[in-house]
Design an enzyme around this catalytic site. Structure first.
Site: not given
Ligand code: NG1
Length: 390
Positions: A128-130, A166, A37, A178, A132-133
């Site tokens: 914190g689990a990826g 953000e 992204d 996200d 997007s909370s």
């Molecule tokens: P996660 O780990 O789901 O928060 C992060 C970035 C995204 C994207 C992904 C990798 C944040 C808040 N989000 O996602 O924009 O770059 O890593 O594809 O940092």
């Protein structure tokens, strides 16, 4: 009592009246297009059926009062106090409150009417689990303030305002994926987003397929430093490749063929990172015809290749994520499995034949626990609508 009744009840107990409105904003899972992204690439997330639920009403006070049910904490702020990141009693805003405050700041900066509000919110998106909370919290408040302000913007425009909160208020330099997924989700569909043009379309996920999300329960503190290093490596690769391809602006503009020819001119690490990005964008492009043809096997293969690339080239996996995907791949009904989000811990995403999803989830949790000693959370999920009033 349903979750919605519960939220209504807590609002009544907190503010001694009925909420005027209720809304939800989902978390998201990224199915393909990882770490692209911020390279102007293509991503393929879906909004999920775990969300932030908010009950709200206009406040008669000048300040907004917000209760976070999960934290059991209440804050009160105005546009003036949030400029110093504090509350009306001068105490600092707790970390979670920077998301609603950031949204208030971002909307005001854009000249939109932002009313004082009384709100309570609760979330079942794991933190914190990826998944997007935080984007889900931002989108819930964006939609709430839109409703109270009486203005209407497109979901993409709302997502951009939440992203501004953000990036500029919370201070996390994330891409648009996200907030976009939380704002624009469509029931039963994956979302293909071009992060450069912001054009997007939906792709149907066959109804016979389930999305299974498996949380390793591992959380790594070093994530943001490593994330920034990956971004820097991509920028370095672009700078060096521009000597041979002066027209490129990002790795998005580099074809796999050009990259194969020019990789020898890059230092080893930048070369590995850039190869992941260039090939991952190509994989995400390939996903479109695969899904349109209903070829879920091919699509699953692209997900598996993505994991290998994140592990070996981008180096953002960890032993627990590798164990989770290895076990998943050996189970019946699994089309594809990979880490999702930034990596270094958090969740894997799996595409599983619906009739096997329960059995798959139980076996995955059991074997992961046997091998690692960690008890994972496994959710059978499906693509849901984006932020909405109900
Ligand atoms: P996660 O780990 O789901 O928060 C992060 C970035 C995204 C994207 C992904 C990798 C944040 C808040 N989000 O996602 O924009 O770059 O890593 O594809 O940092």
């Amino acid at each position: 009592m349903t979750r919605i009744d519960q939220i209504r009840q807590i609002f009544k107990e907190t503010f001694s009246c009925e909420p005027a409105y209720m809304a939800r904003a989902p978390g998201r899972v990224n199915i393909l297009g990882e770490h692209v992204d911020y390279n102007d690439g293509l991503v393929l997330p879906a909004a999920i059926d775990r969300a932030v639920y908010i009950a709200f009403a206009p406040a008669k006070t000048r300040h907004s009062s917000i209760l976070a049910v999960n934290m059991n904490q209440r804050v009160a702020f105005t546009p003036a106090t949030i400029s110093t990141r504090s509350q009306i009693d001068s105490t600092p805003l707790p970390d979670w409150a920077r998301y609603p405050a950031g949204v208030m700041w971002s909307l005001s900066e854009s000249g939109l009417k932002v009313c004082a509000m009384n709100a309570i919110f609760a979330s079942d998106v794991p933190i914190g689990a990826g998944l997007s909370s935080s984007a889900a919290v931002e989108m819930a408040f964006t939609v709430a303030w839109q409703t109270l302000g009486g203005w209407t913007l497109s979901p993409m425009r709302l997502a951009l305002l939440a992203q501004k909160a953000e990036n500029e208020y919370v201070g996390v330099k994330s891409g648009i994926m996200d907030q976009f997924a939380s704002a624009c989700g469509v029931e039963g569909k994956l979302l293909l987003l071009d992060c450069r043009s912001l054009e997007w379309k939906t792709l149907a996920l066959p109804s016979s397929v389930s999305i299974v999300i498996a949380d390793t329960t591992v959380r790594r503190k070093l994530t943001s430093g490593e994330y920034n290093k990956r971004r820097a490596a991509c920028e370095e690769a672009v700078r060096l490749l521009q000597q041979y391809l002066p027209e490129i602006e990002s790795l998005r503009d580099v074809s796999v063929e050009d990259f194969n020819r020019l990789e020898k001119n890059l230092p080893r690490e930048a070369g590995m990172r850039a190869r992941h990005v260039v090939e991952e964008i190509a994989r995400t492009r390939q996903a479109e015809p695969s899904l349109e043809a209903g070829d879920i096997r091919m699509f699953g293969k692209l997900m598996n290749e993505c994991h290998v690339s994140l592990r070996d080239l981008y180096e953002v996996s960890c032993p627990e994520l590798d164990t989770m995907t290895r076990i998943a791949g050996s189970l019946e009904g699994c089309y594809g499995a990979r880490l999702t989000g930034a990596g270094f811990g958090g969740c894997t995403v799996n595409l599983v034949e619906k009739s096997f999803a329960e059995k798959f989830s139980t076996a995955l949790a059991k074997r992961y626990e046997e091998e690692t000693g960690l008890a994972p959370q496994v959710y059978i999920s499906h693509p849901s609508n984006g932020a909405e009033m109900f």
